[in-house]
Design an enzyme around this catalytic site. Structure first.
Site, mmCIF file in Angstrom:
data_model
loop_
_atom_site.group_PDB
_atom_site.id
_atom_site.type_symbol
_atom_site.label_atom_id
_atom_site.label_comp_id
_atom_site.label_asym_id
_atom_site.label_seq_id
_atom_site.Cartn_x
_atom_site.Cartn_y
_atom_site.Cartn_z
ATOM 1 C CD1 TRP A 157 0.016 -1.483 3.120
ATOM 2 C CD2 TRP A 157 0.631 0.652 3.283
ATOM 3 N NE1 TRP A 157 0.836 -1.371 4.224
ATOM 4 C CE2 TRP A 157 1.225 -0.059 4.347
ATOM 5 C CE3 TRP A 157 0.874 2.036 3.189
ATOM 6 C CZ2 TRP A 157 2.045 0.546 5.298
ATOM 7 C CZ3 TRP A 157 1.699 2.631 4.134
ATOM 8 C CH2 TRP A 157 2.272 1.888 5.172
ATOM 9 C CE LYS A 181 -3.073 -9.195 -2.676
ATOM 10 N NZ LYS A 181 -3.592 -7.915 -2.148
ATOM 11 N N PRO A 182 -3.461 -5.816 -5.907
ATOM 12 C CG PRO A 182 -4.979 -4.064 -6.256
ATOM 13 C CD PRO A 182 -4.684 -5.498 -6.658
ATOM 14 C CB ALA A 183 -2.052 -3.192 -0.576
ATOM 15 N N GLY A 235 6.603 -6.415 -0.462
ATOM 16 C CA GLY A 235 5.901 -6.359 0.822
ATOM 17 C C GLY A 235 6.833 -6.788 1.941
ATOM 18 C CD GLU A 257 12.772 -5.337 -5.198
ATOM 19 O OE1 GLU A 257 13.313 -4.803 -4.207
ATOM 20 O OE2 GLU A 257 13.378 -5.582 -6.250
ATOM 21 N NE ARG A 285 10.718 8.694 -2.112
ATOM 22 C CZ ARG A 285 10.906 7.403 -2.398
ATOM 23 N NH1 ARG A 285 11.590 6.634 -1.560
ATOM 24 N NH2 ARG A 285 10.432 6.889 -3.509
ATOM 25 C CB CYS A 291 11.126 -0.900 1.614
ATOM 26 S SG CYS A 291 11.308 -0.231 -0.044
ATOM 27 C CD GLU A 388 10.356 -2.537 6.816
ATOM 28 O OE1 GLU A 388 9.598 -3.495 7.027
ATOM 29 O OE2 GLU A 388 10.583 -2.103 5.689
HETATM 30 N N1 LIG Z 1 11.836 -3.734 -1.016
HETATM 31 C C1 LIG Z 1 10.894 -3.016 -1.589
HETATM 32 O O1 LIG Z 1 11.007 -2.617 -2.753
HETATM 33 C C2 LIG Z 1 9.646 -2.663 -0.847
HETATM 34 C C3 LIG Z 1 8.806 -1.667 -1.366
HETATM 35 C C4 LIG Z 1 7.650 -1.328 -0.668
HETATM 36 C C5 LIG Z 1 7.332 -1.973 0.530
HETATM 37 N N2 LIG Z 1 8.157 -2.929 0.994
HETATM 38 C C6 LIG Z 1 7.864 -3.580 2.267
HETATM 39 O O2 LIG Z 1 6.463 -3.822 2.392
HETATM 40 C C7 LIG Z 1 6.071 -3.781 3.758
HETATM 41 C C8 LIG Z 1 4.878 -2.860 3.898
HETATM 42 O O3 LIG Z 1 3.875 -3.224 3.029
HETATM 43 P P1 LIG Z 1 2.631 -4.107 3.497
HETATM 44 O O4 LIG Z 1 2.278 -3.808 4.912
HETATM 45 O O5 LIG Z 1 1.588 -3.925 2.451
HETATM 46 O O6 LIG Z 1 3.250 -5.567 3.436
HETATM 47 P P2 LIG Z 1 2.497 -6.965 3.502
HETATM 48 O O7 LIG Z 1 3.535 -8.009 3.348
HETATM 49 O O8 LIG Z 1 1.601 -7.035 4.669
HETATM 50 O O9 LIG Z 1 1.535 -6.942 2.234
HETATM 51 C C9 LIG Z 1 2.050 -6.798 0.934
HETATM 52 C C10 LIG Z 1 1.072 -7.415 -0.034
HETATM 53 O O10 LIG Z 1 0.983 -8.800 0.249
HETATM 54 C C11 LIG Z 1 -0.380 -9.167 0.416
HETATM 55 N N3 LIG Z 1 -0.432 -10.297 1.333
HETATM 56 C C12 LIG Z 1 -0.439 -10.296 2.674
HETATM 57 N N4 LIG Z 1 -0.495 -11.572 3.134
HETATM 58 C C13 LIG Z 1 -0.508 -12.384 2.042
HETATM 59 C C14 LIG Z 1 -0.560 -13.800 1.852
HETATM 60 N N5 LIG Z 1 -0.589 -14.642 2.876
HETATM 61 N N6 LIG Z 1 -0.549 -14.271 0.593
HETATM 62 C C15 LIG Z 1 -0.503 -13.433 -0.459
HETATM 63 N N7 LIG Z 1 -0.461 -12.090 -0.347
HETATM 64 C C16 LIG Z 1 -0.455 -11.567 0.893
HETATM 65 C C17 LIG Z 1 -1.046 -7.906 0.912
HETATM 66 O O11 LIG Z 1 -2.437 -7.956 0.671
HETATM 67 C C18 LIG Z 1 -0.350 -6.863 0.068
HETATM 68 O O12 LIG Z 1 -0.916 -6.823 -1.230
HETATM 69 C C19 LIG Z 1 7.273 -3.277 4.492
HETATM 70 O O13 LIG Z 1 7.937 -4.362 5.087
HETATM 71 C C20 LIG Z 1 8.141 -2.667 3.396
HETATM 72 O O14 LIG Z 1 9.504 -2.603 3.685
HETATM 73 C C21 LIG Z 1 9.293 -3.300 0.340
HETATM 74 O O1 LIG Z 2 8.909 1.296 -0.103
HETATM 75 C C1 LIG Z 2 9.817 1.009 -0.840
HETATM 76 C C2 LIG Z 2 9.959 1.454 -2.267
HETATM 77 C C3 LIG Z 2 10.216 2.898 -2.314
HETATM 78 C C4 LIG Z 2 10.982 3.328 -3.517
HETATM 79 O O2 LIG Z 2 10.904 2.734 -4.600
HETATM 80 O O3 LIG Z 2 11.689 4.315 -3.357
#
Ligand SMILES: NC(=O)c1ccc[n+]([C@@H]2O[C@H](COP(=O)([O-])OP(=O)(O)OC[C@H]3O[C@@H](n4cnc5c(N)ncnc54)[C@H](O)[C@@H]3O)[C@@H](O)[C@H]2O)c1
Ligand SMILES: O=CCCC(=O)O
Length: 488
Positions: A157, A181-183, A235, A257, A285, A291, A388
């Site tokens: 999200w 599948k978006p958040a 995620g 990621e 930001r 992340c 985090e």
């Molecule tokens: N490395 C990167 O590029 C990057 C970028 C953005 C966010 N993130 C990470 O994402 C996290 C925050 O995002 P979040 O709270 O949405 O993460 P999350 O892992 O809770 O959810 C991410 C996505 O996975 C889905 N999801 C959750 N449980 C699932 C399951 N059991 N099976 C399939 N899909 C499932 C969610 O609905 C959502 O679409 C942080 O840890 C952040 O660091 C990483």
């Molecule tokens: O949340 C992580 C991704 C952010 C970015 O692409 O700069």
């Protein structure tokens, strides 16, 4: 209660095989504005049957899309870039309403997200192979690249547009179809972007979008389905690990990621004003919900007081408020659970000896507001340094020398990004060689760039998104051995 602010015409249905559809169950789920806690929309809630229909459509469309000329794919992507930029205000407003960031930051994300479309429109026509003579001079070796096949994209999200375009654009460029599948917290931005893709001429079935409140139940069967060939997930590390395990069954290609715990190093020879400006960018930001957010400020003991004072002053000037309010520079956190987690991490740090030098109290009233917060005198063993934070909290820790700074920076299971401020080029190069990280920001607080390979090491993930490397995640290598054409 439904807000009147949502632009009329914002799509709220699933997009499968080129059609906008209600969920097969007829059910919908709520989307909430985090600055008020009020429902702003109800969105079709995809079922496992809808997921299956989406994958079936992607699978049917795969052969035709892979056979579409690279130039034609490039031009669709280019058109999608232009339409995204044209629709900046609409997309930015919807993004702010559903996840809270200030409008200026949402506009910046639209620009960032759109650039992946432009970059990969340029890369679509540059996929090449090679032809070589085998070392013994006899056979010939032909090496070709071909699309991996239908992909599943699961996105978070916090950057609801850019995390989708960073996957969809290289996949389209390479000739892969997909299901997104978006958040559940931010389906509206993804659906608006889907409309862009439709208007740009992406054929039916090539991209399918299935918001759902039941992520595991809908995506689990797709990951187990032999028609799927790739999973790209952005995620948390916790969910990513489960998805890697599930992907083993079909031996899927995976890109992950995942989470980060970025250290922000300030050495005694740094330009402190520049370091503070970089720190604001790296920390605030997206309100710290990134992340790549600086999670631990490791500062040389000789400059720690000066850096802390200047950081406190600059962070203290951030204006907390709804992202749509003029003057707001720090929006709400995305939901109550996120705010509770941030507050608990701060309380834990204080109980371990940290001092709250700024902020530190959740704002009263509706919405999920938490102010810019600086913690000084944080002991190097504090729990907050291991998790985090995902909020506007800057814990400051002192170090004595370069070796200690590197040891502290590397003491994490994550390895997404590090930031370092120093005027010494050799030190910068030593850091680049010794830090366990996928990315290093040297005298900058922002590394994200569509032309660069974004990704981490250790438990921050697998694979790279963006840059020349980004398209490789969607290509297989095929080798064809050919008999010596000169042999009798
Ligand atoms: N490395 C990167 O590029 C990057 C970028 C953005 C966010 N993130 C990470 O994402 C996290 C925050 O995002 P979040 O709270 O949405 O993460 P999350 O892992 O809770 O959810 C991410 C996505 O996975 C889905 N999801 C959750 N449980 C699932 C399951 N059991 N099976 C399939 N899909 C499932 C969610 O609905 C959502 O679409 C942080 O840890 C952040 O660091 C990483
Ligand atoms: O949340 C992580 C991704 C952010 C970015 O692409 O700069």
């Amino acid at each position: 209660m439904t807000s009147t602010n949502l632009p009329t015409g914002t799509p709220t249905r699933l997009y499968i095989d080129g059609e906008w559809r209600a969920a097969s169950s007829g059910k919908e789920f709520d989307v909430v504005d985090p600055s008020t806690g009020e429902v702003i929309a109800r969105v079709a809630d995809a079922t496992p049957e809808d997921g299956e229909a989406a994958l079936a459509a992607a699978h049917r469309a795969q052969e035709g899309w892979a056979a579409t000329a690279p130039r034609a794919r490039a031009e669709i992507l280019r058109r999608a870039f232009e339409l995204t930029v044209e629709r900046t205000e609409q997309i930015a407003l919807v993004m702010t309403l559903e996840m809270g960031k200030p409008l200026a930051e949402s506009r910046a994300e639209v620009a960032y997200g759109a650039e992946f479309l432009r970059w990969f429109s340029e890369e679509a026509v540059r996929v090449s192979g090679r032809y070589a003579t085998a070392p013994d001079g006899a056979n010939r070796l032909l090496v070709a690249r071909r699309p991996v096949g239908p992909c599943l994209f699961i996105t978070p999200w916090n950057f609801p547009l850019a995390m989708a375009t960073r996957k969809i654009a290289p996949a389209l460029a390479a000739g892969c179809t997909s299901v997104l599948k978006p958040a559940a917290l931010t389906p509206l931005t993804a659906l608006l972007f889907t409309q862009v893709l439709e208007d740009a001429g992406v054929p039916a079935g090539v991209v399918n979008v299935i918001p759902t409140s039941r992520a595991g139940a809908v995506t689990g069967p797709l990951i187990a389905d032999a028609r799927l060939r790739k999973l790209s997930f952005t995620g948390s590390t916790e969910v990513g690990k489960r998805l890697i395990a599930a992907s083993a069954e079909q031996v899927l290609r995976v890109s992950m990621e995942l989470g980060g715990n970025a250290p922000f190093l300030v050495f005694d020879d740094a330009d402190i004003d520049a370091a503070v400006s970089g720190a604001l960018l790296a920390k605030l930001r997206n309100g710290g919900e990134a992340c790549v957010a600086a999670n631990r400020f490791l500062v040389h003991e000789s400059v720690a007081d000066e850096f802390s004072e200047k950081l406190i002053e600059r962070m203290g000037s951030y204006q907390l408020g709804a992202g749509t309010e003029p003057g707001t520079t720090l929006g709400p956190l995305v939901d109550e659970a996120t705010r509770t987690k941030v507050a608990e991490l701060v309380a834990g740090a204080v109980s371990e000896g940290a001092v709250v030098a700024l902020g530190g109290e959740a704002a009263a009233g509706p919405g999920y507001f938490y102010p810019a917060t600086v913690l000084t005198d944080v002991p190097p063993t504090a729990h907050i340094l291991t998790e985090e934070i995902f909020g506007p909290v800057a814990p400051i820790v002192r170090f004595r020398d370069e070796d200690e700074a590197i040891r502290m920076a590397n003491a994490s299971e994550y390895g997404l990004v590090c930031f370092a401020y120093t005027r010494d080029l050799n030190r910068g190069l030593r850091l680049a060689e010794r830090l366990d990280t996928g990315m290093l920001g040297l005298n900058t607080g922002l590394v994200s760039n569509p032309a660069a390979p974004f990704g981490g090491v250790k438990q921050s993930g697998l694979g790279r998104e963006g840059g020349f490397e980004g398209i490789d995640e969607y290509l297989e290598t095929r080798y064809i051995g050919i008999a010596d054409p000169f042999a009798a």
